[in-house]
Write an enzyme that holds these catalytic residues in place. Sequence first.
Site, short mmCIF file in Angstrom:
data_model
loop_
_atom_site.label_atom_id
_atom_site.label_comp_id
_atom_site.label_asym_id
_atom_site.label_seq_id
_atom_site.Cartn_x
_atom_site.Cartn_y
_atom_site.Cartn_z
N ALA A 1 -23.87 19.85 4.78
CA ALA A 1 -23.88 18.98 5.97
C ALA A 1 -24.41 17.59 5.62
CB ALA A 1 -24.73 19.61 7.07
N ARG B 1 -14.54 9.21 7.90
CA ARG B 1 -13.29 9.16 8.67
C ARG B 1 -13.52 9.30 10.17
NH1 ARG B 1 -10.82 13.62 4.62
NH2 ARG B 1 -13.07 13.91 4.30
N GLY C 1 -7.39 21.01 0.42
CA GLY C 1 -7.06 21.37 -0.95
C GLY C 1 -5.95 22.42 -0.97
N GLU D 1 -7.31 19.37 -5.08
CA GLU D 1 -7.57 18.49 -3.94
C GLU D 1 -6.37 17.58 -3.70
OE1 GLU D 1 -10.15 18.64 -1.74
OE2 GLU D 1 -10.44 20.49 -2.87
#
Length: 452
Positions: free
Chosen positions: A10, A16, A140, A155
């Site tokens: 975390a 994003r 991925g 990935e």
Amino acid sequence: MLKITPVILAAGQGTRMKSKLPKMLHQVCGQPLIFHALQAVQAFTSEKPVMVIGHGAEAVQAAVGETVRFVIQAEQLGTGHAVMQAEQLLNGQTDLVLVTYGDMPLLRADTVQKLVETQKANPGPLTLLTVIAEDPRGFGRIVRNAAGTVAAIVEEAQAGPAELAIKELNVGAYCFRSEWLWAALKQIPLSPKGEYYLTDTVAFAVDANLPVQAIVMDDMAETIGVNSRVHLAEAEAAMRQRINTGHMLNGVTMIQPETTYIEAGVSIGRDTILWPNTYLYGHTSIGEDCVIGPNTLIRNTKIGARCRVLMSDLEGAVLENDVDMGPFARLRKGAHLGSHVHMGNFGEVKDSHLSEGVKMGHFSYIGNAEIGPNTNIGAGTITCNYDGVKKHSTTIGEDVFIGSDTMLVAPLTIGARARTGAGSVVTKNVAEDTLVVGAPARAIKKLERSHD
Ligand code: UD1
Ligand code: MG
């Protein structure tokens, strides 16, 4: 008994998300992402989870509290690097390490359990979850070899066209043999993006001819990883659907589940009916046989059985059984309506107790008041509880009749069975069985008591 310790990652910034708030604290159905992630792993192991935090560490720590052990990842150098931060705490202290990502709020405890059980039976060092989906979502890709076993995770940023076409995706939950994991993490090469990917460990196991197990999941919703606000909305919708379905299976009727918003901590009794546009937030509980909505917001409120709440807004309130309220009623913190209270349109109640059978039919404000049983509050009644500096209380006895448009200037006590005339401005206490009228109101009559 194998010792299993969860490690929840975390520490990432969640770039994003484009947000000031750390990603882990964005909410799904009223609870931060990180709470949902924690619930999924806490269900079946008594080991205190380890949470790797970094970006917004203080805020995340404050939100999560003492239920986990925190380790700090000072620089966010990737998921492999994040797990490494737990080594000092866990090396030699656990048999299996269960790694999940904090941004997967829909992952269920029983799926995590299946993951752990599979790894317990696996002679190899790790088991992971995968899902087959049309939309790759930036996940991925799972590369399998000719025999069909997992060969690697690639990935998206590193994937060539053939790999990009792969439909099997890495969900982001793994169960590792502890001692193998710590050694493998040290082998991870730096990616072209400057990160150490946890997912590279899969190929190490394969290269050493050690079996990697994969559980292929079929519920795509469960695998949602929240990287952007678009994903956050998807997670919210999926979680809401899961919550609503749970209530319906428990005997709650929803006229239109798509417009019924119920947060994770809400409980609802059987045969209660929820009309469209009903929002139930926080620690709200609703009893059996109630009818709620349409167009109703209820937050942190306890409602008994057989209540009717129509087009109203309730927060921090208690309703006993058989209460009937709305449309357009508002309860604020500390409002307590006894059984069989009727509260009609445009009423507001705050920090007040309306005893059993009180009737308050039309546009009134009741604040800081105690109202006795079966008292009638006439249209337009106001408890003038605030003198500009302090709040004062009003006490009204049982079977009182407050006439329309009465101003009750607090502090004030009105005795049992008293009456006020329409338009009275009551500034002085009123004795039992007394009629007062006027502005300021004065007593004009001692009332006869009915002997029933
Ligand atoms: C990751 C997986 C990808 C998988 C997807 C599923 C890797 C390299 N990729 O990608 O294969 O399909 O999740 O959702 O693991 N974190 C840290 N420290 C870091 C970086 C990340 O603690 O330095 C935490 C983040 O807070 C987050 C989790 O790890 O909770 C995953 O990171 P994220 O950046 O979301 O990875 P994805 O790009 O989603
Ligand atoms: Mg992610």
